[in-house]
Write a protein that holds these residues in place. Structure first.
Motif, PDB file in Angstrom:
ATOM      1  N   LYS A 145       0.827  -1.207   0.000  1.00 31.12           N
ATOM      2  CA  LYS A 145       0.000   0.000   0.000  1.00 31.12           C
ATOM      3  C   LYS A 145       0.861   1.257   0.000  1.00 31.12           C
ATOM      4  O   LYS A 145       0.555   2.238  -0.686  1.00 31.12           O
ATOM      5  CB  LYS A 145      -0.928   0.001   1.207  1.00 31.12           C
ATOM      6  CG  LYS A 145      -1.983  -1.096   1.184  1.00 31.12           C
ATOM      7  CD  LYS A 145      -2.841  -1.065   2.440  1.00 31.12           C
ATOM      8  CE  LYS A 145      -3.890  -2.174   2.413  1.00 31.12           C
ATOM      9  NZ  LYS A 145      -4.705  -2.187   3.659  1.00 31.12           N
ATOM     10  N   PHE A 146       1.945   1.225   0.762  1.00 27.48           N
ATOM     11  CA  PHE A 146       2.824   2.389   0.791  1.00 27.48           C
ATOM     12  C   PHE A 146       3.459   2.633  -0.579  1.00 27.48           C
ATOM     13  O   PHE A 146       3.475   3.761  -1.080  1.00 27.48           O
ATOM     14  CB  PHE A 146       3.917   2.195   1.841  1.00 27.48           C
ATOM     15  CG  PHE A 146       3.431   2.308   3.262  1.00 27.48           C
ATOM     16  CD1 PHE A 146       2.508   3.273   3.616  1.00 27.48           C
ATOM     17  CD2 PHE A 146       3.889   1.451   4.245  1.00 27.48           C
ATOM     18  CE1 PHE A 146       2.047   3.388   4.915  1.00 27.48           C
ATOM     19  CE2 PHE A 146       3.436   1.551   5.549  1.00 27.48           C
ATOM     20  CZ  PHE A 146       2.512   2.519   5.884  1.00 27.48           C
ATOM     21  N   ALA A 174       2.393   1.681  -3.431  1.00 26.27           N
ATOM     22  CA  ALA A 174       1.368   2.064  -4.391  1.00 26.27           C
ATOM     23  C   ALA A 174       1.103   3.559  -4.376  1.00 26.27           C
ATOM     24  O   ALA A 174       0.727   4.149  -5.394  1.00 26.27           O
ATOM     25  CB  ALA A 174       0.075   1.301  -4.102  1.00 26.27           C
ATOM     26  N   GLN A 175       1.332   4.201  -3.241  1.00 22.49           N
ATOM     27  CA  GLN A 175       1.117   5.642  -3.131  1.00 22.49           C
ATOM     28  C   GLN A 175       2.364   6.447  -3.471  1.00 22.49           C
ATOM     29  O   GLN A 175       2.258   7.620  -3.822  1.00 22.49           O
ATOM     30  CB  GLN A 175       0.676   5.991  -1.705  1.00 22.49           C
ATOM     31  CG  GLN A 175      -0.618   5.315  -1.268  1.00 22.49           C
ATOM     32  CD  GLN A 175      -0.889   5.486   0.210  1.00 22.49           C
ATOM     33  OE1 GLN A 175      -0.105   6.093   0.929  1.00 22.49           O
ATOM     34  NE2 GLN A 175      -2.000   4.943   0.680  1.00 22.49           N
ATOM     35  N   GLU A 176       3.531   5.826  -3.366  1.00 22.31           N
ATOM     36  CA  GLU A 176       4.777   6.589  -3.442  1.00 22.31           C
ATOM     37  C   GLU A 176       5.411   6.616  -4.816  1.00 22.31           C
ATOM     38  O   GLU A 176       6.193   7.526  -5.112  1.00 22.31           O
ATOM     39  CB  GLU A 176       5.773   6.030  -2.418  1.00 22.31           C
ATOM     40  CG  GLU A 176       5.358   6.267  -0.980  1.00 22.31           C
ATOM     41  CD  GLU A 176       6.170   5.435  -0.002  1.00 22.31           C
ATOM     42  OE1 GLU A 176       6.214   5.795   1.188  1.00 22.31           O
ATOM     43  OE2 GLU A 176       6.751   4.414  -0.411  1.00 22.31           O
ATOM     44  N   GLU A 229       4.151   7.241  -7.713  1.00 20.84           N
ATOM     45  CA  GLU A 229       3.729   8.433  -8.440  1.00 20.84           C
ATOM     46  C   GLU A 229       4.387   9.685  -7.866  1.00 20.84           C
ATOM     47  O   GLU A 229       4.622  10.656  -8.592  1.00 20.84           O
ATOM     48  CB  GLU A 229       2.215   8.562  -8.386  1.00 20.84           C
ATOM     49  CG  GLU A 229       1.474   7.468  -9.135  1.00 20.84           C
ATOM     50  CD  GLU A 229      -0.029   7.609  -9.037  1.00 20.84           C
ATOM     51  OE1 GLU A 229      -0.672   7.649 -10.099  1.00 20.84           O
ATOM     52  OE2 GLU A 229      -0.560   7.691  -7.919  1.00 20.84           O
ATOM     53  N   ARG A 278       6.030  -1.015  -9.851  1.00 19.12           N
ATOM     54  CA  ARG A 278       6.028   0.217  -9.067  1.00 19.12           C
ATOM     55  C   ARG A 278       7.384   0.472  -8.437  1.00 19.12           C
ATOM     56  O   ARG A 278       7.848   1.619  -8.381  1.00 19.12           O
ATOM     57  CB  ARG A 278       4.958   0.128  -7.985  1.00 19.12           C
ATOM     58  CG  ARG A 278       3.532   0.073  -8.509  1.00 19.12           C
ATOM     59  CD  ARG A 278       2.568  -0.278  -7.395  1.00 19.12           C
ATOM     60  NE  ARG A 278       1.187  -0.322  -7.843  1.00 19.12           N
ATOM     61  CZ  ARG A 278       0.175  -0.729  -7.093  1.00 19.12           C
ATOM     62  NH1 ARG A 278       0.395  -1.123  -5.856  1.00 19.12           N
ATOM     63  NH2 ARG A 278      -1.057  -0.741  -7.568  1.00 19.12           N
ATOM     64  N   LYS A 332      -4.018   0.874  -9.422  1.00 17.51           N
ATOM     65  CA  LYS A 332      -3.003   1.645 -10.131  1.00 17.51           C
ATOM     66  C   LYS A 332      -1.948   0.698 -10.701  1.00 17.51           C
ATOM     67  O   LYS A 332      -1.373  -0.114  -9.980  1.00 17.51           O
ATOM     68  CB  LYS A 332      -2.342   2.644  -9.193  1.00 17.51           C
ATOM     69  CG  LYS A 332      -3.195   3.854  -8.876  1.00 17.51           C
ATOM     70  CD  LYS A 332      -3.239   4.795 -10.073  1.00 17.51           C
ATOM     71  CE  LYS A 332      -3.949   6.083  -9.741  1.00 17.51           C
ATOM     72  NZ  LYS A 332      -3.969   7.008 -10.897  1.00 17.51           N
TER      73      LYS A 332
END
Length: 1533
Positions: free
Chosen positions: A1011-1012, A1014-1016, A1018, A1091, A1254
């Motif tokens: 989860k981390f 997946a946010q970072e 981008e 990612r 994503k």
């Protein structure tokens, strides 16, 4: 007497150079002309023998400083210059003597003391001088004020002779008499205002251009209102720079044209309406009517273009809560003479309807707006302007300067403030106090700017949740402008550094320290070293990406390059003139280099020798600390800077002598920074470390390591400040020692230093440390001591072959550590592991989780303690790596047995279990898992998160190593009692494997960190702006990117998360947890790895290699092929099922080929060519010699350059196998085949993910996917000879066509922006592609579909036009496929109807030239395209402005038919063309015969109308009617 005569002679000589000199004329005209003036350095007009002036200023011949004008002297103060020039010519001796009496030095305040009366106006707090011009206009006579001022300007000479010029100085109308004269000096400003400003009702189109009342926009955009001033202001408020541009002539000509316009408008203002009508009638009689109409039309178009477009832009960029113009105090009116700094624009968001330069233009406007921003002494922006948004555009530059000076006489100079450029100019004052004030103001502004930039989120814009000042002030633009070329800040700082006043030098050093972002950069490096994840640091020099190349497939993510060449850093003294062909370096070259890189500009201006001189001059402690900070910052810049510092004669020796441990026992910050300098220089180059070893510098700077600390009580009693200084000093010395150990030196010093380190290697009394608030200080030393032990562990020989071979990568000159020291070190580490259960540590963890509200210091204390545990775990993990055979990771399926196992291996594993580091199925004693606690702490602030992630990574690697070793020697662990342990349960857990008994915890870790990441990912991708790491030429965080960019803790944390996730995925894969469909399915794993690939940085090459290896495992490729067959085979009718079956050997070949390609393409460094000879006399060769190539096997530097590498990867990195030009070899063809297979597999994998997930493959723009297919055909068309590759290519085209059709439903804009998003040279790429299609394709349907895609209506117009033109010129339109076989649905090529005139003319040109002759017989989509769009233009109703174009094109077609009868069939097809229905429900049956005849008859009427009564063309239309009649389509009339 001699001195007086000499001064008189100098005074006379000075009159010949009036620029920048304030003579008597300034004092005569009024107090507002000299209050706040800068007294120039080295220029004097007064006798300095008076008793009140014991210290005369230096002579111009001694200090030839550049002469700067008064900060209020803009380019339009022509009246002041003309006065001085007028008195100097033709006045005779009498005039000269009279002028000598009146010309006094402005520093002599006695003669002008009577002129200080206006200061009494301070009591009038509500004074508003912003409307002084309007008041003066109302009280003026009927004669125009412009003419009156010009007459006054011409009569200046007479007034001076008659003595009438100084009578009004003390009168109440002094300001009123002085200022109106300046109105005439800036007439061009009023012109631009009247052309751009209208009342609010004018937004509907009603614009009233009257002269009596200038019109305004009540809601103005500050950036838009600033644009008309760009040409007028030149280099803003002050003297224009002769070094950068020569805009003086342009400004004068602009002013002359504007003067004429203002005079005309003033004359019109005094004329009655009858007089104006009479004058207009006279003009119409004398001028040719056609010429008059032409001028009117041109003027109307110009005004419409200027006003409507600018108002439209202003409305679009208008803030939501726009404020109206309202009256404010005098201070707010002064602030309104310059543009505002607006809210940030998102530079990464591109409007699809605007060209690709929109982001750059928006950024340019932001920096332009920062030019006139004014700051207080504390560095704050003047707030009134930002609240009201009132910018008086009708006030010229001279007006605003006069108002500001008038306010300064009102006794509040801080209210108006200074702009950045004015502050820079103030540094050249002869008064030291003014110089110091300017430098302190610059330091405040720069410090506030860089701190505000850092506090923002990475890649984000200002949000409503932020404070008002952060929401409004664009600190990024202010920082970029200050460091840019216009203010010439670096040049001014270098001059001030040579000042003879120590206070000015200190203030200058502080500004340089801010410019180099020393404090924030060091904070980043300390945090990076604290987590212990990276062994190497980064150089901070600004960089930019190399431009995309056609041979590279136009892929982004090229090699990083330095903003300025390393050879530009060389100073004059280092032989820049050795080569006679080289041009002599000038001051302009220095300023140019400083505009590219501020640190490089300082180095080029010989700042390093100046630092050495200042150090040798016994500076104060404050200046000494600043000097060391500057040198450290420059050493971190680049290898060239580090080499220049090392080669600076006497600098390193001076540092060692001044700060050596035997010179002074006191611990000062400058001493700490001196050791840091030695460490940075040693990291930059191995030979520097050898130099420090040989000359004794290392021993002199690290003697504090041998000092013993007797007890904790003694250390704590010294006080928190002393504890902090001693801790910082010891940490720097340990880091210096660690650098030498990494090179293989100073290992033999361990026996002497280890006894002193034992105090810090043992866990302390935490309660006492918490009580005295010195936990961070103690933990910092302990952490660094264990990191030193980790470096020593890398130098251990392999445990099972220590007598046979030295450590890997070592040579005879390197030392090695001994296993004899390992046992006591492990015992100390185990004590720290047991200390985890200490109540104080548990309390800190609980408070960090939010269960208690404690003071802030506990956050830093907890992060420091976590960093100690991380260092302990990393050290133990490195020891276990040296125990493994051959120092390699042991695969789970091929475990090598070891002859015997050291005793400390199971001991460490048992301590991990007993102290609850991992959560087992049965927790012993009910202790909560430390891993679970760390996972929860990851959600705290960045500092604690970084420490917890580092600790988790170390625990995971340590447990994995222990499990592997125990499994390899399981027979030795079957009897745990033989090892001295009685707990059979713990021994059983060790035997089974700690990872296998911690499945639940591993799943929880994997779920959390996916989860981390997946946010970072981008976040990292959003940093790079304009192909650069930042928008400013600073160093490190001074690159100016929002939030710090690549130098932020957020990016550092994202990269740490990515590293941990890759290790977790490896563990999960080895344990067989991939069968869990919810979290660890192969599709999700692949998405996670993709990612990670977009997150890694220059120091994460190992992580990137692990990610690529994970992606290209044979098992993963097999799974991807299964996904492909399930997703796409059904669409192919099952005809290719046998062709898509791959063997095990083919999978292995794919894996090997792609792995080799990705490593060489993205992870390899650009090799520098070595100099041809060893001649060091050439400055360019000498400057490049400092950066040597890395030899394989041994490292010569522990600092990585951003330049010459490609990380971070671009989002489309996986297209490189099919998008690059390769040599014509079988291996190159295999790369393309493998790339096509991999690309289709990734697309198939995305179809299995949820729609809201994503995915980098899914998020990659469609334009890149289509372009990659084109590049594959351009460079390796022979890939279509392979049946499977051809099938894959066709499937990809169909897939992307579906995506293109879906995007058309959402929007009809030109989404395929090849030229905008890929490369400006895309038309060149397209020409090469069409040439390849024309010469080698032989009408291949796959190649033709790809070419036809560029004619799609979603393709941007320039590319669509270029594609049609090249195809038409090459005569290959006929081999394009039919419309129904193109990529995407046919409607995408036909709708919306073409409206671009150039494209329509290109269609007609191809028709007339015969390029379409064979397209009609072959069914090419080209003819269908032309028929549809030309029929729509000619036969469908069109707007009036399109009638001329319609008639023109129709006449061309008819005329071509008259000359080429063979085009009759094409013309008939055009006339009979039936437009396709827009939807299935609207399909109509065949028209009735009469309706068909009526429709065709109307089209002939349109053609006849388009002929414009041309008889010859009308006859051709009749021929077409007859031709239709003969074919029985239409009966003859």
């Amino acid at each position: 007497m001699d001195t007086r005569k000499k001064n008189e002679a100098q005074s006379k000589a000075t009159k010949k150079f009036p620029a920048g000199v304030l003579g008597a004329n300034a004092m005569i005209e009024g107090a507002s002309s000299f209050i706040g003036n800068i007294v120039e350095k080295g220029i004097s007009e007064n006798e300095f023998t008076k008793p009140l002036r014991p210290i005369p200023p230096p002579s111009p011949t001694v200090l030839p400083f550049p002469v700067a004008r008064h900060r209020a002297h803009g380019p339009y103060w022509n009246a002041m210059t003309s006065k001085k020039g007028g008195n100097g010519k033709g006045t005779g001796d009498e005039g000269e003597e009279e002028e000598e009496e009146e010309d006094n030095d402005p520093t002599d305040y006695d003669p002008i003391s009577a002129l200080a009366n206006p200061v009494e106006r301070k009591e009038k707090k509500g004074l508003d001088v912003s409307r002084w011009k309007e008041l003066a206009r109302e009280s003026s006579s009927e004669e125009g004020k412009v003419q009156e001022n010009r007459l006054r300007q011409k009569s200046t000479k007479k007034l001076k002779k008659d003595g009438k010029g100084g009578g009004n100085v003390n009168s109440k109308s002094a300001v009123g008499n002085e200022v109106p004269m300046e109105v005439d000096l800036v007439p061009d400003r009023s012109l631009s205002v009247r052309q751009t400003e209208v009342d609010e009702p004018s937004l509907s189109g009603e614009v009233d251009f009257t002269v009596e009342k200038p019109l305004r926009v009540k809601k103005t955009n500050p950036v838009i209102s600033e644009k008309p001033r760009k040409q007028e202001q030149g280099t803003s408020n002050g003297a224009p720079s002769s070094l950068l541009n020569g805009s003086g002539v342009a400004q004068r000509s602009m002013s002359l044209e504007s003067e004429i316009d203002v005079e005309n408008r003033a004359r019109l203002q005094n004329m009655s309406s009858e007089e104006i009508a009479e004058a207009q009638a006279e003009i119409m009689e004398k001028m040719n009517p056609s010429l008059l109409n032409l001028l009117k039309k041109r003027g109307q178009q110009k005004l419409k273009q200027q006003n409507v477009s600018k108002l439209d832009v202003a409305m679009k960029s208008q803030p939501a809560n726009g404020s109206s113009i309202k009256d404010s105090s005098a201070h707010s009116r002064v602030a309104n003479d310059r543009p505002n700094v607006i809210k940030n624009h998102n530079l990464n968001d591109k409007n699809p309807e605007t060209p690709g330069t929109t982001s750059w233009n928006a950024w340019s406007d932001r920096v332009e707006a920062a030019r006139g921003v004014r700051f207080s002494y504390e560095g704050n922006v003047i707030p009134e302007d930002f609240e009201t948004g009132n910018i008086p555009n009708d006030a010229g530059l001279a007006d605003s300067l006069a108002e500001r000076d008038y306010l300064r006489t009102d006794g509040d100079p801080g209210a108006a403030g200074y702009s950045i450029k004015e502050a820079v100019q103030l540094t050249r004052s002869v008064i030291p106090g003014q110089r110091g004030l300017a430098l302190n103001l610059l330091a405040s502004v720069l410090n506030k700017a860089i701190h505000n930039i850092r506090q923002k989120e990475v890649g984000s814009t200002a949000s409503s949740a932020e404070q008002v000042d952060k929401l409004t002030v664009d600190w990024e633009a202010i920082w970029a402008y200050a460091l840019g070329p216009e203010p010439e800040l670096v040049f001014a700082l270098r001059i001030c550094l040579d000042d003879n006043h120590s206070s000015v030098v200190l203030a200058c050093a502080r500004v340089i320290q801010c410019v180099l972002s020393y404090d924030l950069n060091e904070s980043f490096f300390q945090t990076s070293e604290k987590i212990g994840t990276y062994d190497k640091n980064l150089f901070t020099a600004p960089v930019f990406r190399s431009k995309p190349e056609i041979d590279g497939g136009c892929l982004h993510g090229g090699f990083w390059k330095y903003s300025t060449k390393p050879s530009n850093l060389k100073a004059y003294a280092e032989g820049m003139m050795d080569d006679g062909n080289e041009e002599e370096p000038t001051l302009k070259d220095d300023i140019f280099v400083a505009g590219q890189d501020v640190a490089a500009g300082l180095v080029r201006m010989d700042i390093i020798p100046r630092m050495r001189y200042l150090l040798e001059a016994n500076p104060t402690d404050a200046l000494e600390e600043c000097i060391m900070s500057i040198v450290v910052a420059l050493a971190r810049h680049s290898p060239t800077c580090a080499a220049i510092i090392m080669n600076c004669q006497g600098l390193v020796r001076t540092v060692v002598e001044r700060f050596g441990m035997d010179s002074n026992m006191d611990i000062r910050p400058s001493k700490i920074k001196s050791i840091r300098l030695m460490k940075v220089l040693a990291q930059s180059e191995k030979k520097n470390c050898i130099h420090f070893m040989n000359d004794g510098s290392f021993s002199a700077m690290t003697r504090y390591l041998y000092w013993y600390t007797s007890s904790l009580d003694e250390w704590v009693k010294s006080g928190k400040e002393n504890c902090g200084l001693s801790s910082a000093l010891k940490v720097e010395q340990l880091q210096f020692w660690k650098v030498c150990i990494n090179y293989g030196f100073c290992i033999s010093d361990f026996p002497d230093i280890f006894p002193a380190l034992c105090f810090w290697l043992n866990p302390p009394n935490f309660e006492k440390l918490v009580e005295k608030n010195v936990v961070c200080e103690f933990a910092s030393i302990s952490k660094e001591a264990y990191l030193v032990l980790e470096a020593l562990a890398r130098k251990l020989p392999n445990f099972y072959s220590q007598k046979q071979q030295p450590p890997s990568g070592s040579s005879d000159e390197h030392e090695s550590w001994s296993w004899n020291y390992v046992t006591p070190v492990v015992d100390l580490a185990l004590k720290w592991m047991k200390s985890k259960s200490d109540p104080c540590i548990s309390e800190l963890i609980e408070s960090a989780k939010g269960m208690k509200v404690e003071i802030d210091f506990q956050d830093s204390s907890l992060s420091s303690l976590l960093s100690v545990y991380s260092a302990v775990m990393h050290m133990l993990c490195t020891l276990l790596l040296r125990v493994k055979p051959d120092n390699t990771r042991i695969p789970e399926d091929n475990i090598r047995h070891v002859p015997w196992l050291p005793e400390f291996v199971p001991k460490v594993g048992l301590e991990l279990i007993q102290n609850g580091f991992l959560g087992q199925e049965e927790n012993f004693g009910g202790i909560s898992s430390f891993v679970a606690e760390l996972c929860r702490l990851r959600q705290q602030n960045q500092e604690i998160s970084l420490a917890s992630v580092s600790c988790l990574n170390a625990i995971l690697l340590l447990v994995r190593s222990i499990d592997a070793l125990i499994q390899s020697a399981k027979s030795r662990i079957d009897q745990p009692t033989s090892q001295g342990y009685s707990s059979s349960r713990e021994g059983k857990l060790l035997e089974e494997g700690m990872l296998k008994t911690s499945m639940v915890e591993l799943r929880y870790l994997l779920d959390t960190f996916t989860k981390f990441v997946a946010q970072e990912w981008e976040l990292v991708q959003s940093v790079e702006v304009f192909g650069r790491g930042g928008t400013a030429p600073g160093v490190g965080l001074g690159w100016g990117a929002s939030g710090g960019g690549f130098w932020s803790l957020a990016v550092l944390l994202a990269q740490a998360d990515a590293k941990l996730l890759i290790d977790l995925l490896e563990v999960v894969s080895s344990l067989g947890l991939a069968a869990d469909r919810e979290m660890t399915s192969t599709a999700h794993r692949i998405n996670y790895v993709l990612r990670v690939c977009l997150t890694v940085g220059p120091r994460d090459t190992d992580t990137a290699e692990k990610a690529i290896d994970t992606l290209l495992q044979v098992q993963v490729l097999k799974y991807l092929n299964v996904c492909t067959q399930r997703s796409f085979q059904s669409n192919q009718g099952g005809t290719h099922s046998l062709l898509w079956q791959y063997t095990e050997e083919e999978y292995q070949r794919f894996s090997k080929t792609l792995s080799s390609h990705f490593r060489s393409r993205w992870l390899s460094e650009k090799k520098k060519s070595k100099p041809l000879d060893g001649n060091k006399s050439s400055s360019k060769r000498a400057s490049l010699e400092t950066i040597h190539e890395e030899d394989i096997g041994t490292s010569t530097s522990f600092t990585i350059e951003w330049a010459r590498q490609r990380l971070p990867l671009p989002m489309h990195w996986f297209f490189s196998p099919i998008s690059e030009k390769k040599e014509s070899t079988n291996d190159a063809l295999e790369v393309v085949k493998s790339g096509l297979f991999f690309l289709l597999s990734l697309e198939a994998m995305c179809s299995l993910l949820p729609n809201d997930a994503k995915c980098p493959v899914r998020d990659t723009p469609l334009v890149w996917k289509l372009h990659s297919l084109s590049a594959a055909l351009l460079f390796r068309m022979d890939v279509l000879d392979d049946d499977r590759s051809k099938d894959i290519f066709e499937v990809l085209q169909n897939l992307y066509g579906q995506v293109l059709d879906e995007s058309r439903k959402e929007t009809h804009v030109e989404s395929l922006r090849f030229k905008t998003e890929i490369a400006d040279i895309y038309t060149t790429f397209l020409e090469a592609l069409v040439d390849k299609f024309a010469s080698d394709s032989y009408g291949d349907i796959i190649f033709g579909r790809q070419i036809a895609m560029y004619l799609h209506r979603c393709t941007e117009t320039p590319v669509r036009l270029a594609a049609w033109t090249v195809l038409s010129n090459a005569r290959v339109l006929e081999i394009l496929p039919p419309l129904d076989k193109c990529v995407g649905k046919p409607e995408g090529y036909l709708e919306p109807v073409e409206n671009n005139e150039a494209v329509l003319q290109g269609y007609v040109k191809s028709w007339v030239s015969g390029a379409l002759d064979r397209s009609i017989t072959r069914g090419s989509m080209a003819f269908a395209l032309v028929l549809h769009h030309l029929s729509s233009l000619i036969f469908l109703p069109c707007a009036e402005d399109r009638i001329v174009l319609r008639n023109k094109l129709a006449q061309s077609l008819i005329r071509d038919y008259s000359q080429k009868p063979k085009h009759e069939a094409m013309m008939l097809e055009l006339i009979q063309y039936n437009f396709p229905s827009t939807s299935p429900s609207s399909v109509r049956p065949d028209d009735d015969q009469n309706e068909e005849h009526s429709r065709i008859a109307k089209r002939f009427e349109v053609l006849a109308e388009a002929c414009d009564s041309n008889s010859s063309l009308l006859s051709e239309v009749e021929k077409l009617k007859s031709a239709l009649a003969k074919k029985r389509i239409m009966p003859s009339s």
